[in-house]
Design an enzyme around this catalytic site. Structure first.
Site, mmCIF file in Angstrom:
data_model
loop_
_atom_site.group_PDB
_atom_site.id
_atom_site.type_symbol
_atom_site.label_atom_id
_atom_site.label_comp_id
_atom_site.label_asym_id
_atom_site.label_seq_id
_atom_site.Cartn_x
_atom_site.Cartn_y
_atom_site.Cartn_z
ATOM 1 N N HIS A 1 85.752 31.672 20.671
ATOM 2 C CA HIS A 1 87.001 31.018 20.258
ATOM 3 C C HIS A 1 87.125 31.034 18.729
ATOM 4 O O HIS A 1 88.195 31.324 18.188
ATOM 5 C CB HIS A 1 87.022 29.541 20.705
ATOM 6 C CG HIS A 1 87.052 29.317 22.179
ATOM 7 N ND1 HIS A 1 86.254 28.405 22.818
ATOM 8 C CD2 HIS A 1 87.820 29.887 23.155
ATOM 9 C CE1 HIS A 1 86.515 28.400 24.110
ATOM 10 N NE2 HIS A 1 87.452 29.296 24.349
ATOM 11 N N ARG B 1 89.351 38.913 26.751
ATOM 12 C CA ARG B 1 87.971 39.410 26.842
ATOM 13 C C ARG B 1 87.879 40.712 27.606
ATOM 14 O O ARG B 1 87.106 41.593 27.285
ATOM 15 C CB ARG B 1 87.083 38.364 27.534
ATOM 16 C CG ARG B 1 86.770 37.173 26.682
ATOM 17 C CD ARG B 1 86.163 36.080 27.500
ATOM 18 N NE ARG B 1 87.082 35.659 28.532
ATOM 19 C CZ ARG B 1 87.016 34.503 29.172
ATOM 20 N NH1 ARG B 1 86.045 33.676 28.916
ATOM 21 N NH2 ARG B 1 87.905 34.182 30.084
#
Ligand code: PNS
Length: 164
Positions: free
Chosen positions: A17, A90
């Site tokens: 993050h 991702r």
């Protein structure tokens, strides 16, 4: 002034993050890292605790601030005058769900979703997996900041002792 919102559960914030926050901060004048409610997830940390951890990790980015929101993400974006929602991607498996949310959000308000590909070293990283690894005594250093790892271990110990 171009403002972007970087939303998520952040339960807890991971190094993946933080990589996205920094890269979003390079693209926009101001980034609001916003913890919201994902009704399909159970949480380990309260919204206040997640905001505290996010505030600590975002200190290194001068144009990033942290906030919590409770309603619709698009309503929060409108309130803040944000032109974009930034999400990290991702893998292809993330894309389907993220695309659906992006399209739903753009049908609700005039806000673009910008996808940033996760750096390869974080492509396997998810808060849910970090919690699971820590719960079974695995080492999560390098996956979350040290102070987050300590809070995670403390919270899991508390949970274990209370039988929750
Ligand atoms: O880290 P997550 O769990 O993927 O974050 C999801 C989050 C909190 C960004 C998402 O659930 C959200 O936007 N919640 C707010 C409610 C909302 O706007 N729902 C409609 C999404 S299309």
């Amino acid at each position: 002034m171009r403002i972007a919102v970087c939303p998520g559960s952040f339960d807890p914030v991971t190094n993946g993050h933080i990589d996205i926050f920094g890269r979003a901060a390079d693209l926009f004048d101001e980034v609001i890292v916003a913890t919201g409610l994902n009704p399909s997830k159970t949480r380990l940390f309260t919204p206040g605790e997640r905001i505290d951890m996010l505030t600590e990790v975002c200190r290194e980015f001068p144009n990033v601030r942290v906030a919590g929101f409770t309603g619709l993400l698009t309503a929060f974006c409108q309130e803040q005058g944000a032109v974009a929602i930034v999400k990290g991607l991702r893998a292809v498996s993330d894309y389907e769900y993220e695309l659906q949310m992006a399209q739903m959000n753009s049908s609700l308000a005039e806000v673009e979703t910008v996808f940033i590909p996760t750096s390869p070293e974080y492509s396997f990283l998810a808060s849910s997996l970090v919690k699971e690894v820590a719960m079974f005594g695995g080492d999560v250093s390098g996956l979350v900041p040290d102070f987050v790892r300590e809070r995670l271990i403390t919270r899991l110990d508390e949970r274990k002792r209370s039988g929750a």
